[in-house]
Design a protein around this motif. Structure first.
Motif, PDB file in Angstrom:
ATOM      1  N   GLY A 179      -1.108 -15.549 -34.569  1.00 46.41           N
ATOM      2  CA  GLY A 179      -1.717 -14.946 -34.651  1.00 46.41           C
ATOM      3  C   GLY A 179      -1.722 -13.289 -34.659  1.00 46.41           C
ATOM      4  O   GLY A 179      -1.117 -12.963 -34.434  1.00 46.41           O
ATOM      5  N   MET A 180      -2.174 -12.771 -36.101  1.00 44.83           N
ATOM      6  CA  MET A 180      -1.817 -11.554 -35.992  1.00 44.83           C
ATOM      7  C   MET A 180      -3.446 -10.789 -36.002  1.00 44.83           C
ATOM      8  O   MET A 180      -4.014 -11.924 -35.725  1.00 44.83           O
ATOM      9  CB  MET A 180      -1.213 -11.122 -37.070  1.00 44.83           C
ATOM     10  CG  MET A 180      -0.133 -11.492 -37.563  1.00 44.83           C
ATOM     11  SD  MET A 180       0.972 -10.514 -36.181  1.00 44.83           S
ATOM     12  CE  MET A 180       2.319 -12.587 -36.221  1.00 44.83           C
ATOM     13  N   LYS A 181      -3.942  -9.490 -35.758  1.00 42.69           N
ATOM     14  CA  LYS A 181      -4.783  -9.057 -35.632  1.00 42.69           C
ATOM     15  C   LYS A 181      -4.920  -7.949 -36.783  1.00 42.69           C
ATOM     16  O   LYS A 181      -4.020  -7.521 -37.858  1.00 42.69           O
ATOM     17  CB  LYS A 181      -4.546  -7.801 -34.899  1.00 42.69           C
ATOM     18  CG  LYS A 181      -4.685  -8.587 -33.194  1.00 42.69           C
ATOM     19  CD  LYS A 181      -4.528  -7.324 -32.219  1.00 42.69           C
ATOM     20  CE  LYS A 181      -4.638  -8.027 -30.663  1.00 42.69           C
ATOM     21  NZ  LYS A 181      -4.831  -7.234 -29.460  1.00 42.69           N
ATOM     22  N   ASP A 182      -6.576  -7.704 -37.105  1.00 38.78           N
ATOM     23  CA  ASP A 182      -6.824  -7.380 -38.082  1.00 38.78           C
ATOM     24  C   ASP A 182      -6.382  -5.874 -37.770  1.00 38.78           C
ATOM     25  O   ASP A 182      -7.032  -5.568 -36.665  1.00 38.78           O
ATOM     26  CB  ASP A 182      -8.238  -7.172 -38.472  1.00 38.78           C
ATOM     27  CG  ASP A 182      -8.372  -6.849 -39.735  1.00 38.78           C
ATOM     28  OD1 ASP A 182      -8.402  -5.772 -40.042  1.00 38.78           O
ATOM     29  OD2 ASP A 182      -9.835  -6.962 -40.351  1.00 38.78           O
ATOM     30  N   PRO A 183      -5.329  -4.810 -38.345  1.00 38.72           N
ATOM     31  CA  PRO A 183      -5.372  -3.731 -37.773  1.00 38.72           C
ATOM     32  C   PRO A 183      -6.502  -2.012 -37.956  1.00 38.72           C
ATOM     33  O   PRO A 183      -6.611  -1.873 -36.988  1.00 38.72           O
ATOM     34  CB  PRO A 183      -4.763  -2.332 -38.698  1.00 38.72           C
ATOM     35  CG  PRO A 183      -4.447  -4.152 -39.991  1.00 38.72           C
ATOM     36  CD  PRO A 183      -4.848  -5.136 -39.468  1.00 38.72           C
TER      37      PRO A 183
END
Lengths: 285, 335
Positions: free
Chosen positions: A109-113
């Protein structure tokens, strides 16, 4: 630097050196630490630009449409969502599997910038591990069904028709029709989008609620049984329209009407709206 | 300096709103933009620039130009639309003020005067507020804009902490300031100087670009572009438009609406030929327009350094990285 980054670079160097691929699509750092946009690596000497971190948000697969008849194989780094997008493009007859070399990456999963929290598009991911690949980096991440991803839809379904109309009108009033949602979407792969068929004139150019809704609804219906739930549309939308709510409503309905279905898990299963069965429900008739 | 206490700003706005439509920076429906004072939303005076630029104040996203009625193949009615009315743009930032100057150049100078724009522009009062903080994506001072003020505004305001310093810069501005006399105090105030953290060196760029039309840099930087119109529609200076007609039986109207050079249809000619067939040519056109063509015609950049495109591009196409890269490459050598 993460192990995955090291492996990515080594693999890219090897593939480019040996001539297995003539370029490879991955990610690199942007100007800011919370940006890791797509990168196109054309020689082993540039492979060290590649990065794997929590901001590799953009999908790599859609770029395959820019080079449908490549001079050699295209290398591509693909997570679960990118791999399903590749399947989508193959099943829709847009690209050939033989033309691409897929380096799968298991993704947690990625992060919201903007916030640093888990990105919306990753929160409801059901397939973090690539479904199709030639080689794989990393150990598979546990996968779950995530039925809670339909929670917001269930809430919306409780609204009266007038309330629903008011809710969606408020959303589509904001739409600036930049078509970012369409352009990032792997299911939006028509050679010519209905929006651009200017002589037919399906889509008027005025920016108003009617035209904005016509665009949003037509697009949603057209990708209904082909949406891979990558969430790229909602991520790309500069006006923060909750576009995945629209897509998930259709997916939920399709699941109820035609049985459980997740698009693009393979390239053989015909999407439910593309086939006809005598047993299909005909409640509207 | 004449000042108004921040605690009395609503009184000032009430006075301004009496005779004009008053637009203020607000968050409406989750989106920050300039919206009528008193409408539904939250006022945002303490933020940096809005997500949507103020350009639709003068150049609406969709604008009716004229409507008509036809009988027996003759025009029986023709109405040219003019929805201009007195407007005050309150709290516009220096970058966006510079964008209005750019649009003035386009719509009001060099042979053709656009009446739709002119009518609105003549009735617009601009009240600029100097920035006391910047976003990471702000780079206006690299593009020749002073983040603390703009000389083209009718009224210039400064954030002095508990109050706003107010200076009229034009006659129209003085008229507006006069209306606020009863709220004003005399107070020593020194506006805080602010500087953008993001810097680019744009010197010499127009001349260099004029020799780089066929340079391989275009292919390299356009590769990740997805071809959407986010950058152009959030840009405060992108002024391209299309004109079309909506016809219903014997009546209809002609309108113009924003267009984007990022779309294939934008440059498609009659017969189907497209001189800008791919994103390579489209990105080249957009950046050359911002940094070369506009300079050649009007003596200024068409990029004001507001940073909206950098903040919102889904794949981080970044005009500042492009400018940095331009500095590194030789104009006549392959990248």
């Amino acid at each position: 630097m993460s192990d995955t980054t090291v492996k990515m670079r080594d693999i890219a160097k090897d593939l480019l050196d040996k001539g297995t691929v003539h370029y490879i699509i991955g990610w690199e750092k942007g100007r800011f630490s919370n940006q890791s946009p797509p990168a196109f690596i054309t020689s082993a000497a540039h492979a060290d630009r590649l990065i794997w971190d929590e901001y590799c948000l953009a999908s790599t697969a859609k770029y395959l449409l820019d080079d449908k008849f490549p001079a050699g194989k295209i290398g591509i780094f693909a997570r679960g969502c990118d791999a399903r997008a590749i399947n989508r493009l193959i099943q829709d007859g847009q690209i050939n599997r033989e033309n691409i070399y897929i380096v799968g990456i298991c993704c947690s999963g990625m992060k919201d910038p903007a916030t640093g929290n888990t990105a919306d598009k990753c929160q409801h991911c059901t397939h973090p591990n690539p479904i199709v690949y030639d080689i794989l980096i990393g150990d598979p991440v546990p996968e779950t069904d995530k039925p809670e991803r339909f929670k917001a839809i269930e809430e919306l379904e409780k609204l009266s028709p007038d309330e629903k109309h008011a809710y969606w009108s408020k959303q589509f009033e904001k739409c600036i029709r930049c078509y970012a949602c369409r352009n990032v979407c792997p299911a939006c792969n028509c050679r010519e989008c209905f929006v651009d068929q200017y002589r037919v004139g399906w889509q008027g150019k005025q920016n108003n609620l009617a035209e904005n809704q016509l665009f949003g609804l037509t697009r949603a219906y057209h990708i209904a049984d082909r949406c891979i739930e990558c969430g790229e549309c909602a991520r790309a939308c500069p006006m923060d329209l909750p576009l995945m709510e629209l897509n998930r409503k259709l997916i939920k309905d399709i699941n109820q009407l035609f049985g459980p279905y997740e698009a693009s898990l393979d390239t053989e299963t015909t999407p439910p709206l593309a086939k006809y069965h005598l047993k299909d429900l005909e409640e509207f008739m | 300096m004449k000042t108004i206490a921040k605690s009395r700003i609503n009184e000032a706005l009430a006075i301004l709103a009496k005779e004009s439509k008053l637009l203020v920076p607000m968050k409406v429906n989750g989106i920050s933009k300039y919206a009528p004072w008193g409408s539904e939303g939250t006022i945002q005076f303490e933020e940096v620039n809005t997500l949507l630029p103020p350009k639709d104040t003068l150049f609406p996203h969709t604008e009716k130009m004229y409507s008509y009625k036809i009988a027996n193949q003759e025009i029986t009615e023709l109405n040219i639309h003019d929805d201009s009315a007195p407007q005050i743009l309150f709290g516009v930032r220096p970058c966006d003020m510079q964008s209005i100057k750019c649009m003035d150049d386009v719509f009001l100078t060099k042979s053709y005067v656009d009446d739709f724009y002119k009518n609105k522009r003549e009735k617009l009062i601009t009240i600029c507020i100097g920035c006391t903080k910047t976003a990471p994506t702000c780079f206006c001072d690299s593009m020749g804009v002073d983040p603390s003020r703009h000389e083209a505004a009718d009224v210039q305001m400064y954030d002095l902490g508990d109050s706003y310093g107010i200076e009229a810069q034009t006659e129209a501005g003085q008229t507006v300031v006069n209306k606020l006399q009863e709220l004003m105090e005399d107070q020593a105030g020194d506006p805080t100087a602010v500087s953008c953290t993001l810097k680019v060196d744009a010197s010499g760029i127009p001349a260099k670009l004029s020799t780089m039309f066929e340079h391989p840099i275009w292919k390299e930087i356009s590769r990740k572009c997805i071809g959407c119109g986010t950058c152009t529609y959030l840009c405060p200076t992108c002024y391209c438009f299309d004109m079309e007609t909506t016809n219903n039986g014997n009546e209809g109207y002609r309108f113009r609406c924003w267009d984007s050079c990022m779309f294939s249809e934008y440059s498609r000619m009659a017969g189907g030929h497209n001189p800008r067939p791919s994103k390579n040519e489209r990105i080249r056109n957009r950046f050359l327009h911002k940094l070369e063509f506009f300079n050649e015609r009007y003596g200024k950049n068409l990029c004001v350094g507001c940073g909206r495109c950098i903040a919102k591009c889904p794949v981080n196409v970044d005009i500042t990285l492009f400018i940095d890269k331009l500095k590194e490459v030789a104009a006549d050598e392959p990248v």
